[in-house]
Design an enzyme around this catalytic site. Structure first.
Site, PDB file in Angstrom:
ATOM      1  N   ASP A 115       0.861  -1.191   0.000  1.00  0.00           N
ATOM      2  CA  ASP A 115       0.000   0.000   0.000  1.00  0.00           C
ATOM      3  C   ASP A 115       0.895   1.237   0.000  1.00  0.00           C
ATOM      4  O   ASP A 115       0.780   2.118   0.851  1.00  0.00           O
ATOM      5  CB  ASP A 115      -0.940  -0.019   1.219  1.00  0.00           C
ATOM      6  CG  ASP A 115      -1.850   1.207   1.267  1.00  0.00           C
ATOM      7  OD1 ASP A 115      -1.985   1.894   0.230  1.00  0.00           O
ATOM      8  OD2 ASP A 115      -2.412   1.490   2.341  1.00  0.00           O
ATOM      9  N   ASN A 158      -2.127   3.421  12.794  1.00  0.00           N
ATOM     10  CA  ASN A 158      -3.437   2.789  12.956  1.00  0.00           C
ATOM     11  C   ASN A 158      -3.305   1.276  12.798  1.00  0.00           C
ATOM     12  O   ASN A 158      -4.083   0.518  13.342  1.00  0.00           O
ATOM     13  CB  ASN A 158      -4.422   3.321  11.913  1.00  0.00           C
ATOM     14  CG  ASN A 158      -5.749   2.614  11.999  1.00  0.00           C
ATOM     15  OD1 ASN A 158      -6.458   2.724  12.992  1.00  0.00           O
ATOM     16  ND2 ASN A 158      -6.066   1.828  10.980  1.00  0.00           N
ATOM     17  N   HIS A 159      -2.294   0.889  12.012  1.00  0.00           N
ATOM     18  CA  HIS A 159      -2.105  -0.527  11.695  1.00  0.00           C
ATOM     19  C   HIS A 159      -0.635  -0.760  11.379  1.00  0.00           C
ATOM     20  O   HIS A 159       0.126   0.193  11.236  1.00  0.00           O
ATOM     21  CB  HIS A 159      -2.953  -0.905  10.475  1.00  0.00           C
ATOM     22  CG  HIS A 159      -2.843   0.115   9.369  1.00  0.00           C
ATOM     23  ND1 HIS A 159      -3.791   1.098   9.156  1.00  0.00           N
ATOM     24  CD2 HIS A 159      -1.882   0.338   8.440  1.00  0.00           C
ATOM     25  CE1 HIS A 159      -3.428   1.849   8.142  1.00  0.00           C
ATOM     26  NE2 HIS A 159      -2.268   1.419   7.689  1.00  0.00           N
ATOM     27  N   HIS A 196      -2.085  12.197  -2.556  1.00  0.00           N
ATOM     28  CA  HIS A 196      -1.642  10.908  -3.095  1.00  0.00           C
ATOM     29  C   HIS A 196      -2.784   9.896  -3.173  1.00  0.00           C
ATOM     30  O   HIS A 196      -2.623   8.830  -3.742  1.00  0.00           O
ATOM     31  CB  HIS A 196      -0.519  10.356  -2.229  1.00  0.00           C
ATOM     32  CG  HIS A 196      -0.979  10.057  -0.834  1.00  0.00           C
ATOM     33  ND1 HIS A 196      -1.461  11.034   0.020  1.00  0.00           N
ATOM     34  CD2 HIS A 196      -1.077   8.898  -0.147  1.00  0.00           C
ATOM     35  CE1 HIS A 196      -1.817  10.485   1.160  1.00  0.00           C
ATOM     36  NE2 HIS A 196      -1.593   9.185   1.094  1.00  0.00           N
ATOM     37  N   ASP A 215      -1.681   9.560  10.008  1.00  0.00           N
ATOM     38  CA  ASP A 215      -2.523   8.813   9.087  1.00  0.00           C
ATOM     39  C   ASP A 215      -3.788   8.315   9.800  1.00  0.00           C
ATOM     40  O   ASP A 215      -3.722   7.852  10.938  1.00  0.00           O
ATOM     41  CB  ASP A 215      -1.681   7.616   8.606  1.00  0.00           C
ATOM     42  CG  ASP A 215      -2.308   6.856   7.471  1.00  0.00           C
ATOM     43  OD1 ASP A 215      -2.659   7.482   6.468  1.00  0.00           O
ATOM     44  OD2 ASP A 215      -2.434   5.621   7.594  1.00  0.00           O
ATOM     45  N   GLU A 273      -4.780  13.557   9.319  1.00  0.00           N
ATOM     46  CA  GLU A 273      -5.690  13.164   8.254  1.00  0.00           C
ATOM     47  C   GLU A 273      -6.986  12.735   8.935  1.00  0.00           C
ATOM     48  O   GLU A 273      -7.053  11.660   9.540  1.00  0.00           O
ATOM     49  CB  GLU A 273      -5.113  11.987   7.454  1.00  0.00           C
ATOM     50  CG  GLU A 273      -6.030  11.589   6.316  1.00  0.00           C
ATOM     51  CD  GLU A 273      -5.858  10.141   5.838  1.00  0.00           C
ATOM     52  OE1 GLU A 273      -6.234   9.862   4.700  1.00  0.00           O
ATOM     53  OE2 GLU A 273      -5.369   9.298   6.614  1.00  0.00           O
TER      54      GLU A 273
HETATM   55  C1  GLC Z   1      -4.421   6.858   4.572  1.00  0.00           C
HETATM   56  C2  GLC Z   1      -3.466   7.110   3.445  1.00  0.00           C
HETATM   57  C3  GLC Z   1      -3.664   6.083   2.376  1.00  0.00           C
HETATM   58  C4  GLC Z   1      -3.457   4.709   2.956  1.00  0.00           C
HETATM   59  C5  GLC Z   1      -4.329   4.506   4.189  1.00  0.00           C
HETATM   60  C6  GLC Z   1      -3.934   3.280   4.949  1.00  0.00           C
HETATM   61  O1  GLC Z   1      -5.741   7.038   4.181  1.00  0.00           O
HETATM   62  O2  GLC Z   1      -3.609   8.421   2.972  1.00  0.00           O
HETATM   63  O3  GLC Z   1      -2.788   6.282   1.301  1.00  0.00           O
HETATM   64  O4  GLC Z   1      -3.769   3.733   2.008  1.00  0.00           O
HETATM   65  O5  GLC Z   1      -4.236   5.581   5.090  1.00  0.00           O
HETATM   66  O6  GLC Z   1      -2.762   3.515   5.681  1.00  0.00           O
END
Ligand code: GLC
Ligand code: CA
Length: 551
Positions: free
Chosen positions: A61, A103-104, A308, A201, A242
């Site tokens: 990703d 987050n992960h 992005h 993120d 974000e």
């Molecule tokens: C956020 C990022 C994105 C990513 C996602 C998972 O939304 O902007 O590019 O795929 O997190 O980490």
């Protein structure tokens, strides 16, 4: 009020190291290459780089699946190269902000590998598990159409694990204090290496409770804890979140007293900017600006056009979204995740440079701090044959040399755009450097001017009546100085009547052209707005510096 909050009047440039500049001919951009391009960025005038993820990762990703938070992925260089890069940026007065993706993790992260093998390991509780597949497992996917579920069975653990994003990105259990301790450690590590803060993120998901139960709570108090840690370690470091949320929740993120996040991306306004560009109806945008007006004095919005990811239009009404699709992404292939458009800005505006300039001028004059995306200063295009969001992540187009001067390898990490109106033969930095009227040189000039108009980043704004829904006029006031910016989102020339307010407002000095304006006897300006025209005026005259120094 602290006077030197740097993020209030910054210009942020978003870049991914892997597609910017390859120094060692392996086809992948790297820190040495990026460092060599710092003079280009310094010349452009940006003051802060936001660097996408570059830590060790299987990169399924685009690096948002991290397998070691403390290593630079070897394909981009070493930790040493990273520190050289931040140091060289600092020499030029450029700050470096990095993505904080907590987050992960990647499913390849040793924490997850330990967790799945051993139910007694302390890492088991780093993630979120369920014996049975929860009933709501087919809800809440971030990538609908690509991602089928949010719970996937791990055969080794014999349990289901929760993943808000792709199945190779198991969510961290942020209710576990050990996980929070790790997050602080990660922040502390990169702060020591010279970063000025983090683009955090997926913020709402980070602070959410997680688990098979149907109801979840957002633990906003975590935001203050992150901030306190950050500022203890480095006073001027910030978090830019974000968080694509509704305006009523903004206060929770900034904190009533400005004690939580310093910055958030304004997704609410972003979607309505595109709606306004598509329809030349600025009313929903004006409403969004009003709805997001309130924020603590030390907090700041980050405004952007494209980033992005896909352009997420999920928070527009169906009609509004359809209007943007019709104008900017009519083909199914241009759309993504049932809610957005995956193209770059240039093709979305049909390569019309008047419109591109106007869109950027609008971005630079929204109440907050602008964030621009690499390549958009050239009007770069996209490659819709690439999957999902990769279409808008192709390598930077430096010159007409093979592979756009991005790499000397013939196997670039993502294909370089070689054909059509957006190919590197037609759109590249080297050619645009030589052309005074290019978008690149225009961007340099507008950034230079934006930095001299701190009223936009710091001041209070008021939307002025222009009599036309397609023409947006905003007045900014700060420390006894004022500016007025006007944008015509429509394709027709329009003559507007404008009252600017006070006595000083009788004289408007144009900051971009010789076209100044004097009000008539009743204090009304008559201004002709060209198709997609944009005007920036200083109210009263240019003597603003003198007054400023008394404050
Ligand atoms: C956020 C990022 C994105 C990513 C996602 C998972 O939304 O902007 O590019 O795929 O997190 O980490
Ligand atoms: Ca390389």
């Amino acid at each position: 009020m602290i006077k030197d909050l740097w993020y209030k009047n910054a210009v942020i440039y978003s870049v991914h190291v892997g597609t910017y500049m390859d120094s060692n001919a392996d086809g992948i951009g790297d820190f040495e290459g990026l460092a060599r391009r710092l003079d280009y960025l310094h010349g452009l005038g940006i003051t802060c780089i936001w660097l996408g993820p570059f830590q060790k990762s299987p990169r399924r990703d685009d690096g948002y699946d991290i397998s070691d938070f403390y290593q630079v992925d070897p394909c981009f260089g070493t930790l040493g190269d990273f520190v050289e890069f931040t140091n060289q940026a600092e020499q030029r007065g450029i700050r470096v902000m990095i993505d904080l993706v907590v987050n992960h993790t990647s499913d390849q992260h040793p924490w997850f590998q330990e967790a799945r093998k051993d139910p007694d390991s302390k890492y088991r509780d780093f993630y979120v598990w369920s014996d049975k597949k929860p009933e709501n497992a087919d809800e809440g996917m971030v990538f609908p159409g690509v991602q089928k579920t949010t719970w996937t069975r791990d055969p080794v653990a014999g349990q289901y694990y929760f993943h808000r994003f792709y199945e190779f990105q198991p969510d961290l259990n942020t209710e576990n204090p050990l996980v929070l301790a790790e997050i602080r450690k990660i922040m502390g590590f990169w702060l020591e290496l010279g970063v000025c803060g983090f683009r955090m993120d997926a913020m709402p998901f980070v602070i959410s409770t997680k688990g098979p139960q149907p109801r979840h709570r957002l633990r906003y108090e975590m935001l203050r804890e992150f901030r306190e840690f950050l500022q203890w370690r480095r006073g001027d470091a910030i978090i830019l979140a974000e968080a694509n949320v509704e305006p009523k929740n903004n206060q929770h993120y900034f904190g009533e007293d400005g004690d939580r996040l310093q910055m958030m991306f304004n997704f609410w306004v972003n979607q309505r900017v595109f709606h306004a560009l598509a329809t030349a109806d600025t009313r929903p945008l004006v409403k969004a600006l009003e709805q997001t007006r309130d924020r603590p004095a030390n907090a700041q919005w980050a405004h952007f056009l494209r980033n992005h990811d896909e352009l997420d239009l999920g928070r527009l009404s169906e009609d509004q979204r359809q209007a943007v699709f019709d104008d900017m992404g009519p083909d199914k292939d241009m759309q993504l995740y049932d809610r957005g458009i995956r193209r770059r800005l240039g093709p979305m505006l049909r390569g019309d440079w008047r419109r591109l300039e106007m869109a950027y001028s609008l971005l630079f004059t929204l109440p907050g701090t602008p964030v621009i995306r690499y390549g958009d200063e050239l009007g770069m295009g996209d490659d819709l044959t690439l999957p999902e969001r990769n279409c808008a992540r192709t390598p930077m187009q430096w010159s007409t040399e093979p592979l756009a001067g991005f790499t000397r390898s013939n196997k670039p990490v993502l294909p370089v755009i070689e054909q059509g109106p957006y190919s590197f033969h037609k759109i590249n930095a080297a050619d645009q450097r030589r052309d005074a009227s290019s978008l690149l040189n225009w961007t340099e000039r507008i950034i230079r001017m934006r930095k001299e108009v701190p009223e936009i980043g710091w001041g209070d704004f008021k939307v002025l009546d222009t009599g036309y829904t397609g023409v947006l006029a905003i007045r900014y006031d700060w420390r006894n100085n004022a500016v007025v910016t006007i944008h015509n989102l429509g394709s027709e020339s329009t003559e507007i009547q404008l009252r600017v307010g006070d006595e000083k407002g009788r004289h408007l000095v144009n900051l971009l052209t010789q076209d100044h304006s004097e009000a008539n006897g009743r204090g009304v300006h008559t201004i002709v707005m060209e198709p997609y025209g944009y005007h920036w005026y200083r109210v009263g005259g240019l003597g603003y510096l003198l007054e400023c120094s008394n404050e």
